[in-house]
Motif scaffolding. Structure first.
Motif, PDB file in Angstrom:
ATOM      1  N   LEU A   1      30.185 -48.478   3.077  1.00 50.90           N
ATOM      2  CA  LEU A   1      29.049 -47.447   3.076  1.00 50.90           C
ATOM      3  C   LEU A   1      29.411 -46.080   2.540  1.00 50.90           C
ATOM      4  O   LEU A   1      30.458 -45.827   2.386  1.00 50.90           O
ATOM      5  CB  LEU A   1      28.985 -47.415   4.787  1.00 50.90           C
ATOM      6  CG  LEU A   1      28.153 -48.506   5.319  1.00 50.90           C
ATOM      7  CD1 LEU A   1      28.082 -48.271   7.021  1.00 50.90           C
ATOM      8  CD2 LEU A   1      26.850 -48.922   4.774  1.00 50.90           C
TER       9      LEU A   1
ATOM     10  N   THR B   1      16.803 -37.474   7.047  1.00 51.77           N
ATOM     11  CA  THR B   1      16.572 -38.531   7.604  1.00 51.77           C
ATOM     12  C   THR B   1      15.340 -38.700   8.846  1.00 51.77           C
ATOM     13  O   THR B   1      15.130 -37.712   9.282  1.00 51.77           O
ATOM     14  CB  THR B   1      17.779 -39.337   8.174  1.00 51.77           C
ATOM     15  OG1 THR B   1      18.256 -38.932   9.186  1.00 51.77           O
ATOM     16  CG2 THR B   1      18.864 -39.120   6.953  1.00 51.77           C
TER      17      THR B   1
ATOM     18  N   SER C   1      20.830 -43.348   9.936  1.00 55.77           N
ATOM     19  CA  SER C   1      20.165 -44.116   8.606  1.00 55.77           C
ATOM     20  C   SER C   1      20.780 -44.458   7.325  1.00 55.77           C
ATOM     21  O   SER C   1      20.963 -43.943   6.369  1.00 55.77           O
ATOM     22  CB  SER C   1      19.051 -43.023   8.010  1.00 55.77           C
ATOM     23  OG  SER C   1      18.302 -42.539   9.146  1.00 55.77           O
ATOM     24  N   LEU C   2      21.661 -45.611   7.877  1.00 62.66           N
ATOM     25  CA  LEU C   2      22.831 -46.377   7.059  1.00 62.66           C
ATOM     26  C   LEU C   2      22.353 -47.471   6.363  1.00 62.66           C
ATOM     27  O   LEU C   2      21.548 -48.493   6.836  1.00 62.66           O
ATOM     28  CB  LEU C   2      23.977 -46.652   7.728  1.00 62.66           C
ATOM     29  CG  LEU C   2      24.693 -45.386   8.497  1.00 62.66           C
ATOM     30  CD1 LEU C   2      25.977 -45.756   9.322  1.00 62.66           C
ATOM     31  CD2 LEU C   2      25.110 -44.375   7.459  1.00 62.66           C
ATOM     32  N   PRO C   3      22.318 -47.405   4.923  1.00 66.03           N
ATOM     33  CA  PRO C   3      21.994 -48.840   4.380  1.00 66.03           C
ATOM     34  C   PRO C   3      22.410 -50.225   4.650  1.00 66.03           C
ATOM     35  O   PRO C   3      23.615 -50.042   5.136  1.00 66.03           O
ATOM     36  CB  PRO C   3      22.145 -48.563   2.761  1.00 66.03           C
ATOM     37  CG  PRO C   3      23.607 -47.653   2.808  1.00 66.03           C
ATOM     38  CD  PRO C   3      23.258 -46.769   4.040  1.00 66.03           C
TER      39      PRO C   3
ATOM     40  N   SER D   1      13.873 -53.231   9.751  1.00 62.66           N
ATOM     41  CA  SER D   1      14.805 -52.167   9.423  1.00 62.66           C
ATOM     42  C   SER D   1      13.856 -51.067   9.449  1.00 62.66           C
ATOM     43  O   SER D   1      12.730 -50.918   9.563  1.00 62.66           O
ATOM     44  CB  SER D   1      15.588 -52.400   8.249  1.00 62.66           C
ATOM     45  OG  SER D   1      14.610 -52.300   7.116  1.00 62.66           O
TER      46      SER D   1
ATOM     47  N   ASN E   1      17.329 -49.417   6.212  1.00 65.79           N
ATOM     48  CA  ASN E   1      18.402 -48.676   6.727  1.00 65.79           C
ATOM     49  C   ASN E   1      18.423 -49.187   8.491  1.00 65.79           C
ATOM     50  O   ASN E   1      17.401 -49.501   8.830  1.00 65.79           O
ATOM     51  CB  ASN E   1      18.270 -47.189   6.743  1.00 65.79           C
ATOM     52  CG  ASN E   1      18.569 -46.690   5.370  1.00 65.79           C
ATOM     53  OD1 ASN E   1      18.948 -47.306   4.439  1.00 65.79           O
ATOM     54  ND2 ASN E   1      17.563 -45.835   5.077  1.00 65.79           N
TER      55      ASN E   1
END
Length: 427
Positions: free
Chosen positions: A59, A121, A275-277, A310, A314
């Motif tokens: 990440l 975000t 908000s992490l992919p 999601s 994310n």
């Protein structure tokens, strides 16, 4: 003349964390699990055991992300240990003691890192309205640390801790003026980013027992590093009863003000920021409709079927995992969404003192309440008072040993002593 600061670190304990995710569903569950990333307060991470993942990615935060496809009845485990460090922000001139000082890495961010920790975000929106409010709060402060301090003081003074939150995100916090640790952290991050101060939400847990999730912040200042802030704990400390509970349960400091720039080193960091992919991509396009009766939750201003959709590809955050269900989860427990974990203090003396603290705390209050409760019915059993005093003495000694005692515990000691002496005078 501008006041210069530096961060001071001191090792506190070594912890072992055992994480487990059990698929209790009748169909496959996909799991994205954040593996621990090193930081100045969490060092020497050692993976002790891990279920091999189908895929691993990195990440932007530095967290490795493991992906699992878990069949019905199967289990994923992750066990790791790390050295925890207490953090203090001190003026540069206060350098007369012998504590070793360290810079936070190179104390600079790359352009990509700076952009990432300034982005807007759903949970941490950077809007004109938030920027205008942040400018009003900081007033004439120009230096990032003083600006952040004023933002911290404002949030602690005007917002209150409440769990569970009505909805997630900085905008919800501003609207309702209350929220849990996540909402405090999201709002602080939004204020900082609006003033061009890189800031991240730290997603983790208290390093005590099982399943005690927590979130706080770190903001970045060139030449100093990532400075910790925990506005939610500072807000809780305004309540004397919660203050006692937090100090005895989590080993926190007793002063809310100390939670700007300082942390006690008794936490686990699972992941950084919101908000992490999700890698591989979350298959929103091919997901069937959300099952009837599936509970959605307002996250960052939009309804989210957590674990079934999601947020634009994310995960809102990884604590430490995000899941994808194939159907309506039954049973539907918190562990089905996040997994479970247990924290161990690895040093024998440290682990023993933790158990003594917990047991003596429970027995102290048990015998104290029994003594005063029976006294209402004219039953003064002084041996109960003696036992409560004895267990409080054991608790106090343990808190002192663990550096968790403060003025309230000493006040209790005086009151318990007076109570015991008065009972002796009756005979």
């Amino acid at each position: 003349m501008e006041q210069r600061y530096q961060l001071v670190y001191k090792k506190t304990k070594t912890y072992r964390i055992d994480y487990t995710y059990d698929n209790r569903q009748r169909s496959q569950v996909d799991l994205w699990l954040a593996l621990p990333a090193p930081s100045m307060s969490q060092r020497n991470i050692r993976i002790l055991s891990q279920t091999p993942p189908q895929e691993t990615a990195l990440l932007p935060t530095g967290n490795p992300l493991a992906y699992y496809e878990i069949g019905a009845g199967q289990r994923v485990v992750l066990s790791f240990s790390f050295d925890a460090y207490e953090t203090r922000l001190v003026p540069v001139k206060a350098s007369g003691d012998q504590t070793v000082r360290e810079t936070d890495g190179a104390a600079v961010l790359t352009d990509e890192e700076r952009q990432f920790y300034l982005r807007s975000t759903p949970l941490v929106p950077v809007t004109d309205e938030i920027r205008e409010e942040a400018l009003r709060i900081v007033g004439d402060a120009l230096e990032p640390i003083e600006q952040a301090r004023r933002l911290f003081d404002h949030i602690v003074a005007h917002y209150r801790y409440h769990w569970p939150p009505q909805e997630r995100g900085a905008l919800a916090m501003r609207c309702h003026k209350k929220g849990d640790c996540g909402e405090f952290a999201f709002l602080f991050a939004a204020y900082c980013r609006s003033l061009n101060i890189p800031c991240r939400t730290v997603i983790g847990a208290w390093a005590t027992g099982t399943f005690q999730p927590h979130a706080w912040n770190e903001f970045f200042v060139d030449g100093v590093g990532w400075i910790p802030v925990d506005a939610s704990v500072a807000a809780v400390m305004k309540n004397p009863v919660k203050q006692l509970a937090f100090v005895t349960r989590y080993g926190t400091r007793s002063s809310g003000r100390s939670y700007f720039g300082n942390l006690e080193g008794k936490r686990i960091i699972f992941s950084f920021d919101s908000s992490l992919p999700l890698i591989p991509a979350y298959p929103d396009d091919t997901q069937p409709p959300v099952p009837e009766g599936y509970q959605s939750f307002m996250v960052g201003g939009e309804m989210l079927a957590w674990g079934y959709r999601s947020q634009q590809g994310n995960a809102p955050y990884l604590q430490p995992a995000y899941v994808r269900f194939s159907g309506k989860p039954e049973p539907d427990k918190v562990a089905d969404y996040m997994g479970t974990w247990r924290v161990h203090e690895t040093a024998f003396g440290s682990a023993a003192s933790l158990w003594i603290k917990r047991i003596s705390f429970v027995l102290f209050f048990l015998f104290l309440f029994l003594y005063h409760g029976l006294s209402l019915f004219q039953m003064r059993l002084e041996w109960l008072n003696t036992l409560s005093t004895a267990f409080f003495t054991l608790l106090l000694l343990t808190l002192i040993l663990r550096r968790e005692a403060y003025w309230v515990t000493y006040l209790f000691a005086v009151l318990m002593t007076l109570s015991l002496l008065s009972s002796f005078q009756l005979y």
